[in-house]
Design an enzyme around this catalytic site. Sequence first.
Site, PDB file in Angstrom:
ATOM      1  N   SER A   1      -0.416 -11.455  -3.156  1.00 56.80           N
ATOM      2  CA  SER A   1       1.179 -11.145  -3.417  1.00 56.80           C
ATOM      3  C   SER A   1       2.008 -12.007  -2.777  1.00 56.80           C
ATOM      4  O   SER A   1       3.303 -12.102  -3.115  1.00 56.80           O
ATOM      5  CB  SER A   1       1.278  -9.710  -2.830  1.00 56.80           C
ATOM      6  OG  SER A   1       0.352  -8.747  -3.252  1.00 56.80           O
TER       7      SER A   1
ATOM      8  N   CYS B   1      -3.637  10.135  10.622  1.00 57.22           N
ATOM      9  CA  CYS B   1      -3.040  11.443   9.842  1.00 57.22           C
ATOM     10  C   CYS B   1      -3.529  12.579  10.030  1.00 57.22           C
ATOM     11  O   CYS B   1      -2.871  13.694   9.633  1.00 57.22           O
ATOM     12  CB  CYS B   1      -3.004  10.915   8.418  1.00 57.22           C
ATOM     13  SG  CYS B   1      -4.509  10.319   7.621  1.00 57.22           S
TER      14      CYS B   1
ATOM     15  N   ASN C   1       0.378  13.888   5.606  1.00 64.95           N
ATOM     16  CA  ASN C   1      -0.149  12.792   5.857  1.00 64.95           C
ATOM     17  C   ASN C   1       0.563  11.382   5.804  1.00 64.95           C
ATOM     18  O   ASN C   1       0.436  10.467   6.747  1.00 64.95           O
ATOM     19  CB  ASN C   1      -1.675  12.697   5.139  1.00 64.95           C
ATOM     20  CG  ASN C   1      -1.441  12.735   3.691  1.00 64.95           C
ATOM     21  OD1 ASN C   1      -1.148  13.528   3.295  1.00 64.95           O
ATOM     22  ND2 ASN C   1      -1.782  11.605   3.227  1.00 64.95           N
TER      23      ASN C   1
ATOM     24  N   HIS D   1      -2.389  17.193   5.055  1.00 64.10           N
ATOM     25  CA  HIS D   1      -3.703  17.722   5.531  1.00 64.10           C
ATOM     26  C   HIS D   1      -3.530  19.087   6.062  1.00 64.10           C
ATOM     27  O   HIS D   1      -2.649  19.300   6.868  1.00 64.10           O
ATOM     28  CB  HIS D   1      -4.033  16.667   6.761  1.00 64.10           C
ATOM     29  CG  HIS D   1      -4.281  15.123   6.226  1.00 64.10           C
ATOM     30  ND1 HIS D   1      -4.421  14.830   4.772  1.00 64.10           N
ATOM     31  CD2 HIS D   1      -4.543  14.063   6.976  1.00 64.10           C
ATOM     32  CE1 HIS D   1      -4.679  13.666   4.744  1.00 64.10           C
ATOM     33  NE2 HIS D   1      -4.683  12.993   5.996  1.00 64.10           N
TER      34      HIS D   1
ATOM     35  N   GLY E   1       0.830  -1.156  -0.042  1.00 62.17           N
ATOM     36  CA  GLY E   1       0.086   0.014   0.183  1.00 62.17           C
ATOM     37  C   GLY E   1       0.890   1.294   0.057  1.00 62.17           C
ATOM     38  O   GLY E   1       2.106   1.317   0.085  1.00 62.17           O
TER      39      GLY E   1
END
Lengths: 351, 351, 351, 351
Positions: free
Chosen positions: D40, D150, D327, D243, D13
């Site tokens: 994966s 975040c 973030n 952010h 990710g």
Amino acid sequence: MSKISIGVLGATGMVGQTILNLLSNHPWFEVTAIAASEQSAGKKYGEVMASRWNISPEIPEYVREMKISECRPGLECEMVLSALDSSVALEIEQEFAKAGYAVSSNASNHRMHPDVPLLIPEVNADHVKLIDYQRKKRGWKGFIVTDPNCSTIGLTLALKPLLDNFGLEKVIVTTMQGLSGAGYPGVPSMDIVDNLIPYIKNEEEKLESEAQKILGKLSGTSIKPAEAAVSANCNRVAVRYGHTECASVKLSEEATEDEIIKAFDNFHPLKHSGLPSAPEKPLIYLTGENRPQPKLDVNAGNGMTASIGRLRKCNILDYKFVVLSHNLIRGAAGAAILNAELLKTTGYIGK
Amino acid sequence: MSKISIGVLGATGMVGQTILNLLSNHPWFEVTAIAASEQSAGKKYGEVMASRWNISPEIPEYVREMKISECRPGLECEMVLSALDSSVALEIEQEFAKAGYAVSSNASNHRMHPDVPLLIPEVNADHVKLIDYQRKKRGWKGFIVTDPNCSTIGLTLALKPLLDNFGLEKVIVTTMQGLSGAGYPGVPSMDIVDNLIPYIKNEEEKLESEAQKILGKLSGTSIKPAEAAVSANCNRVAVRYGHTECASVKLSEEATEDEIIKAFDNFHPLKHSGLPSAPEKPLIYLTGENRPQPKLDVNAGNGMTASIGRLRKCNILDYKFVVLSHNLIRGAAGAAILNAELLKTTGYIGK
Amino acid sequence: MSKISIGVLGATGMVGQTILNLLSNHPWFEVTAIAASEQSAGKKYGEVMASRWNISPEIPEYVREMKISECRPGLECEMVLSALDSSVALEIEQEFAKAGYAVSSNASNHRMHPDVPLLIPEVNADHVKLIDYQRKKRGWKGFIVTDPNCSTIGLTLALKPLLDNFGLEKVIVTTMQGLSGAGYPGVPSMDIVDNLIPYIKNEEEKLESEAQKILGKLSGTSIKPAEAAVSANCNRVAVRYGHTECASVKLSEEATEDEIIKAFDNFHPLKHSGLPSAPEKPLIYLTGENRPQPKLDVNAGNGMTASIGRLRKCNILDYKFVVLSHNLIRGAAGAAILNAELLKTTGYIGK
Amino acid sequence: MSKISIGVLGATGMVGQTILNLLSNHPWFEVTAIAASEQSAGKKYGEVMASRWNISPEIPEYVREMKISECRPGLECEMVLSALDSSVALEIEQEFAKAGYAVSSNASNHRMHPDVPLLIPEVNADHVKLIDYQRKKRGWKGFIVTDPNCSTIGLTLALKPLLDNFGLEKVIVTTMQGLSGAGYPGVPSMDIVDNLIPYIKNEEEKLESEAQKILGKLSGTSIKPAEAAVSANCNRVAVRYGHTECASVKLSEEATEDEIIKAFDNFHPLKHSGLPSAPEKPLIYLTGENRPQPKLDVNAGNGMTASIGRLRKCNILDYKFVVLSHNLIRGAAGAAILNAELLKTTGYIGK
């Protein structure tokens, strides 16, 4: 060795800012003068730019206290890098050249003058010799060299190894150009958010004519343009940095995909040049099926490398591919600096 | 006259939503069944779509209480409009045709089958006759017709009057395609904000082959593709609606700019057809130097008109121009509906 | 009944364009004069705007051949709608009022003048009576009324039913404002693509003071501002149309969520007013968890309805919610027109 | 000294990618294992990620040939950094802790567990001691520490010096959060181009509760949350990284603007800590009237510094300001790494 003194004309615009950033710790050059329009003249750069500097978080420290001059000969420097707008560049650059300055210009005005080199050091470094004729013809102590339009330079870098290895006859190119190419304030946000504009004033004409001159041959006191015809479609898209171009080319000789990729990969005329701003490689070929992309590839080689991808057969001409380059660095500020570096190694400045 | 009953396959996607919007008050058609994947089947459309409907503020009232069926024959309707994903459309559409339904499909699967009409009513309405051969050959009670890929249709509309008036030999086209063309969720925002992607899977192949079939001639039981070769470069850009395409064309005969613009302007084969979804004009030529633009022109003719601009000489082929069309309406939902209307006037449905 | 003649000041900007669009077929008003800066004066609107009209595909036909006047009294009309920039509006609007014109202004200059009504017809229609005092005090034959800043109007519409039903003590609001609120060329694209700007010059001050005046009470010849204090944070985001605002409010009395939603839903003071530009409902409450959103909701009520959503408890004040309104229509052009309509029904124009 | 061996859970990710980038040449840590979902597992990272790596031009060389494991104990490493999705993190992280691994998690699942430290090393490094109690209570050989959401981390960094110097009672915050905060594919482009979404699932709840825990006091085996109440409004905007948050605060004691800015500037608890990922300053106060902005400030301190600006009086609470942080780095990957570094200097790993 003391550094060569540099003045920056049009120091407040985006190209000027980028030049100042790139020259922050340059091994050969030192910024000794900065100049801009009358409104800014006489003020400190850091004050004028407090709310206008917009290409990086901070104005480089070395330039904050420097006083902005007007764009007139008298600047204390040997060479000027001109990031002037084309609406004023013609006369100002000529005055500087007349007054003995070396001028490395990013403006469009002089590019197509027959006695002015339009340089990409990897492509046509020998055109620099046109300077001698230029000086003689115009009776100037100084001289002018130019770098190409920001949409020309990535494409022309990609075309050069094709021309050299296989001959080049025709090019059709469609560009998707980043917003910073239009300067600042440039493109109004209302025109480009959720939109694109299939038109950039004078851009197609520049792309079509400049590539031919750059790829042309210096013969005596003139440049014979390359015969390869170029047809351009220029578009503005909502990308901040990077011009992406879809090109189709017709070659003179047959070539396989592998041979072409090899030609791109092996292209490295400045390998042993020692020019500080020359990237490790001027071209890289990316194998990813969806590359190059501005967000991933625009900064390749510190913004001086053009990224190529998607080489494949074209149903009309021979091959097509995508090329991306950083319009503010490779296409403007870095180009003017690389040209200046070439001028030094060829003895036109810094003697 | 009672309306013809319509089922919508793939009713939850963006194309399906657009079909439902466009059929809200259609004079000839009435949606009597909606179908989607198993997860949605059995539920009310309004409930399933409460947080997924995203092409307009409100789900049309008429469809909110309708129950979603599975995509299998048995739907109560004479014809189905298919907005299915190509990963499932092949078999499902064939089952419907076999079971006696007329299928007007927006999926790519059947488009290039030799016995399946790939229709743009303004361009090749006569290809509809292929249905008779299709039925006979396949032994189907129903049949399948298809509409082109969303990037094909705007270009092909523009090419048709060129072909008819001046002959057409070559086309190079570079597209800048809107996000809605990738469906929903489609393109991740991280991939496209401040970026573009110079690649759309399978898109170039579709554009290159479909245009030739559509512009081809029906002769007996087969279509002879047009000879005009097409080469395509397909790009995704941060525009929600509208595919903009830069095309260069080589014509068989000489033509002036005025003659070409006149050919665009006079192109109106459905003028007296009475098809409810046919726009007043399928093509409009805009004289503004920076047109067409998605934000201004995508909704021309209720999204059914393709806008052309910037016709000018091409240094390589003969002429170049820009064409823009609405990918979800002219390029998908509206195309499937217009085809359905053609089927009615040609007697294939609604007898 | 003949229509009331209207002049539009600042007809070339985005607000001016929107006024002209909205007045295309107005039942009460007819545009008889348009005025702009000196550069445009004397020319036909259609010619001046050929490349500048940018809010819709076409300049309305009725205004294309009209000649642009300078912004000076002498225009043939009873009332002027002013979309002038605040840098020039103060004097020009006063000259018009002095010369006998009714002025419905969208500029900020006069909004906070004690004798000038700052109107939202649904909120404080009675403030219109301040006109009488204004005329008397200033000795004007004409008069000036104003509409609020584009970020004020959506919020104030939402606050009014809260104030009326539960009392209102405190408001903290953070805005995310659309690009068209900055006019044209407005925000440079380089500043907003992949970015936001947490600052809009003077905007917070306007929002904080205007809401109090609008929600205030007319008493004799002055308006007593509402006691509710407002604190604002204003941000610019990459959205073309629509200002979205997150507001937290402290009420004087306890209220349940249901009661508040009911207060929003029942708010419709102009229901029987017959004002042509009054939307069916000035407020709608959306139950979707992620609403309102500009792309879905900005055009509610033809751009005259503010959309509210996400009402929930606030840990600091009492409740919080999101409100969205169309900055160019409800927040500017439509507001000036609705005010003009109020002036007619209250007898200040069109007698 | 040999490096501490690290495993990365959820390595495919965006947070996982960022962790791998940041650990490329880490002085203390070495990635010895990477794990992801079953699809994966067993494949080489470079192959799996060839078309999915999207946060920088190139996958770091050191990880390309590494084989992806499943997310189960058995990984060869002392500590795991978890970038797992919250839908699976709860159990997997517990299994690792049970099996003796130190777990530094970026997932939300364990953050609010009373015996799990929710750490920002500059704010509450002492909460790390909760590990001892956690191990004892749960009978684990390993343990879990977490970093905040975040959107929490930038705000909480800004609040800490306010709490320490002036006392803190109330906070109202409205966020405008970058797209990368939603992971990949995350927010569909159709939802955010020319739009914003005034809602992020569960985000407001996290922001409101986490800040209180982080700012709370460790007393024995539990953390007493700070009393400062927080109310949050969370929005998604078309910005890729960063952010931005508009906060209003009520302090316990009076403070001048200068005192507050000084408190921000002087805040540097890790100054002498030697933690490699600690930025030179965790907070910087910017004086520009329109700062901080994502495009200019998101990468301050290599993405580990939160930038504050626009401190000014609030009409409702005491002061308001804007804070921006990266973030993916400060808010996720860098936070997990900084926590791991704290664990080393406090002796919980690397003995």
